[in-house]
Design a protein around this motif. Sequence first.
Motif, PDB file in Angstrom:
ATOM      1  N   THR A 104       3.555 -14.155   3.776  1.00  0.00           N
ATOM      2  CA  THR A 104       3.747 -14.956   4.987  1.00  0.00           C
ATOM      3  C   THR A 104       5.183 -14.779   5.459  1.00  0.00           C
ATOM      4  O   THR A 104       6.128 -14.979   4.686  1.00  0.00           O
ATOM      5  CB  THR A 104       3.472 -16.440   4.715  1.00  0.00           C
ATOM      6  N   HIS A 105       5.326 -14.378   6.691  1.00  0.00           N
ATOM      7  CA  HIS A 105       6.652 -14.192   7.275  1.00  0.00           C
ATOM      8  C   HIS A 105       7.029 -15.414   8.093  1.00  0.00           C
ATOM      9  O   HIS A 105       6.256 -15.860   8.947  1.00  0.00           O
ATOM     10  CB  HIS A 105       6.674 -12.957   8.178  1.00  0.00           C
ATOM     11  N   LYS A 106       8.200 -15.961   7.842  1.00  0.00           N
ATOM     12  CA  LYS A 106       8.735 -17.064   8.632  1.00  0.00           C
ATOM     13  C   LYS A 106       9.580 -16.498   9.761  1.00  0.00           C
ATOM     14  O   LYS A 106      10.576 -15.812   9.524  1.00  0.00           O
ATOM     15  CB  LYS A 106       9.592 -17.984   7.756  1.00  0.00           C
ATOM     16  N   THR A 107       9.194 -16.776  10.985  1.00  0.00           N
ATOM     17  CA  THR A 107       9.939 -16.257  12.120  1.00  0.00           C
ATOM     18  C   THR A 107      11.196 -17.082  12.357  1.00  0.00           C
ATOM     19  O   THR A 107      11.381 -18.159  11.776  1.00  0.00           O
ATOM     20  CB  THR A 107       9.080 -16.292  13.393  1.00  0.00           C
ATOM     21  N   MET A 115       0.944 -11.604   7.084  1.00  0.00           N
ATOM     22  CA  MET A 115       1.273 -10.183   7.200  1.00  0.00           C
ATOM     23  C   MET A 115       0.558  -9.385   6.123  1.00  0.00           C
ATOM     24  O   MET A 115       0.349  -9.871   5.002  1.00  0.00           O
ATOM     25  CB  MET A 115       2.782  -9.969   7.043  1.00  0.00           C
ATOM     26  N   ARG A 116       0.216  -8.135   6.465  1.00  0.00           N
ATOM     27  CA  ARG A 116      -0.383  -7.222   5.490  1.00  0.00           C
ATOM     28  C   ARG A 116       0.146  -5.806   5.710  1.00  0.00           C
ATOM     29  O   ARG A 116       0.086  -5.282   6.824  1.00  0.00           O
ATOM     30  CB  ARG A 116      -1.908  -7.190   5.618  1.00  0.00           C
ATOM     31  N   ASN A 117       0.674  -5.216   4.657  1.00  0.00           N
ATOM     32  CA  ASN A 117       0.879  -3.776   4.591  1.00  0.00           C
ATOM     33  C   ASN A 117      -0.257  -3.180   3.772  1.00  0.00           C
ATOM     34  O   ASN A 117      -0.723  -3.792   2.804  1.00  0.00           O
ATOM     35  CB  ASN A 117       2.200  -3.424   3.895  1.00  0.00           C
ATOM     36  N   VAL A 118      -0.669  -1.987   4.147  1.00  0.00           N
ATOM     37  CA  VAL A 118      -1.716  -1.283   3.407  1.00  0.00           C
ATOM     38  C   VAL A 118      -1.146   0.051   2.942  1.00  0.00           C
ATOM     39  O   VAL A 118      -0.678   0.855   3.762  1.00  0.00           O
ATOM     40  CB  VAL A 118      -2.971  -1.059   4.274  1.00  0.00           C
ATOM     41  N   LEU A 119      -1.170   0.289   1.638  1.00  0.00           N
ATOM     42  CA  LEU A 119      -0.666   1.535   1.061  1.00  0.00           C
ATOM     43  C   LEU A 119      -1.840   2.296   0.451  1.00  0.00           C
ATOM     44  O   LEU A 119      -2.414   1.871  -0.559  1.00  0.00           O
ATOM     45  CB  LEU A 119       0.384   1.234  -0.007  1.00  0.00           C
ATOM     46  N   ALA A 120      -2.204   3.404   1.084  1.00  0.00           N
ATOM     47  CA  ALA A 120      -3.300   4.248   0.601  1.00  0.00           C
ATOM     48  C   ALA A 120      -2.695   5.439  -0.135  1.00  0.00           C
ATOM     49  O   ALA A 120      -1.911   6.196   0.447  1.00  0.00           O
ATOM     50  CB  ALA A 120      -4.164   4.715   1.759  1.00  0.00           C
ATOM     51  N   ILE A 205       9.076  -5.927  10.458  1.00  0.00           N
ATOM     52  CA  ILE A 205       8.824  -6.898   9.389  1.00  0.00           C
ATOM     53  C   ILE A 205       8.179  -6.222   8.177  1.00  0.00           C
ATOM     54  O   ILE A 205       8.612  -6.403   7.031  1.00  0.00           O
ATOM     55  CB  ILE A 205       7.936  -8.045   9.913  1.00  0.00           C
ATOM     56  N   GLY A 206       7.140  -5.441   8.413  1.00  0.00           N
ATOM     57  CA  GLY A 206       6.428  -4.820   7.302  1.00  0.00           C
ATOM     58  C   GLY A 206       7.245  -3.767   6.575  1.00  0.00           C
ATOM     59  O   GLY A 206       7.208  -3.676   5.343  1.00  0.00           O
ATOM     60  N   SER A 207       7.979  -2.940   7.313  1.00  0.00           N
ATOM     61  CA  SER A 207       8.791  -1.911   6.665  1.00  0.00           C
ATOM     62  C   SER A 207       9.936  -2.535   5.880  1.00  0.00           C
ATOM     63  O   SER A 207      10.308  -2.041   4.810  1.00  0.00           O
ATOM     64  CB  SER A 207       9.320  -0.915   7.694  1.00  0.00           C
ATOM     65  N   THR A 208      10.492  -3.636   6.392  1.00  0.00           N
ATOM     66  CA  THR A 208      11.543  -4.341   5.664  1.00  0.00           C
ATOM     67  C   THR A 208      10.996  -4.922   4.367  1.00  0.00           C
ATOM     68  O   THR A 208      11.642  -4.855   3.308  1.00  0.00           O
ATOM     69  CB  THR A 208      12.140  -5.453   6.540  1.00  0.00           C
ATOM     70  N   TYR A 209       9.788  -5.483   4.429  1.00  0.00           N
ATOM     71  CA  TYR A 209       9.157  -6.030   3.224  1.00  0.00           C
ATOM     72  C   TYR A 209       8.897  -4.919   2.205  1.00  0.00           C
ATOM     73  O   TYR A 209       9.186  -5.068   1.007  1.00  0.00           O
ATOM     74  CB  TYR A 209       7.857  -6.739   3.598  1.00  0.00           C
ATOM     75  N   PHE A 210       8.356  -3.799   2.673  1.00  0.00           N
ATOM     76  CA  PHE A 210       8.054  -2.698   1.757  1.00  0.00           C
ATOM     77  C   PHE A 210       9.329  -2.176   1.098  1.00  0.00           C
ATOM     78  O   PHE A 210       9.334  -1.845  -0.098  1.00  0.00           O
ATOM     79  CB  PHE A 210       7.354  -1.565   2.499  1.00  0.00           C
TER      80      PHE A 210
END
Length: 329
Positions: A104-107, A115-120, A205-210
Motif C-alpha cells: 500500500t502506497h501512502k500518497t 500497488m502491485r509489481n509483477v516479476l515474471a 512508485i513501483g520502480s522505487t519499491y522494486f
Amino acid sequence: MQYLHCLKFRRVPSQIQVVSAFNRPLVVTVFGAFVSVVSCGGGPPANGGRARTAFDGRGALLYVKTQLDFGPRIPGTDGARRCGDWIIAEMMRRADTVVVQSWTHKTASGASLPMRNVLARFRPRETDRVLYLTHWDTRPVSDEAMDTALRKLPVPGANDGASGVALFIALGDVLKRTPPTVGVDLLFVDGEDYGTFNPPRDVLIGSTYFASHLPSADYHPIFGVLWDMIGDRNLQIYEEGNSLQQAPEVVNRVWREAGDLGYDRYFVPQYRYTVFDDHIPLLKVGLRVIDVIDFDYQGIHHTPFDTFDKVSAQALQIVGDVATGLVTQ
C-alpha cells in the motif's frame, strides 16, 4: 515519465532550465549540448516492420487492445485490478516463475493506494540475468491536453502503458517456446504515472519499491532496459541522456542490436532527451538500466487521444525484434 518535447542538440556543455512545449519549466542536465527547438516529424515507411525474429507484432497489438478494454488502469480502480489480474494470469502461462509484490502506497495527500509489481522470470536459477521493465498503470488525468475541459479525463494509455505490457506478453510467447540464452526478468511496475512530476511527485512508485525490494541481496543483472511508449506508429527512438551518462555500454548494446537487425532508422543513434522515468530508481541502486522511449508523441502524450489507433503492429514488431534479439542470441 517527465516529458521534454522535441529538442535538438549541438555541442556545448551546460546545465539549463528549459520550458517545454507545454509551458512546464524543467531543469535538464544537457551532456555536452546546446538546446534549440526544432520541428519533429516523419516516421517509418509502411514496409519497414517485417519480422526479423520469432516475435509477433500483430499478436502484441491484440494485447494492447485487451488492456484498453479494461478501461483506464489507474491504481485503486477496478480497471487496474482486472488488468493486474490478467497480467499475472498471462505470465503464469508463459514464465517459469511469477512473483507479485503487493503493498500500500501512502500518497503525499494521505490517500492509500493498492500497488502491485509483477516479476515474471525465465530461467530463474541462471546467474547471468537481463532485466526488462515497463509500467502497466495509466495516468488519472490528461494534464497535457490543450483543451482545459479535457484535462480532468483519464489517459487511455494505448502507447503510454499498454504498448510496453503488450511487448512483454508477446516476448513471453517467444521465450516459452525458445528459452533465452540468459536468465530474463520481465518486470511490470505499477504507479509510474500516478502523480505529478514536480515535488511531492507520487510517480515512479513501483520502480522505487522494486529498487528497495530486489529479488535477492546479490541481484545485479548484466544489463537492464526500460521499454516505455514503444508502440507509436510513427516510431523514432533516440538515445536518452541519463542512460548515456550512467550506462553508456547498455545504450551501445541495444542500438547495435537494432542496427544489426536493420532498424537503425527507427533506433536513431543520437541523443535528444533527458527523461525522469522508471530507470532512475534502479540506476540509483547501481543497476545498469537504460530507457528506450519514443518521445516524439506530439499532442497525444498525457491526453485522452492516446488511443488504439495511435499504435501499430509494425512499431511493436520493430521493438519486439530488438528486445528478443538481445536475449536469444
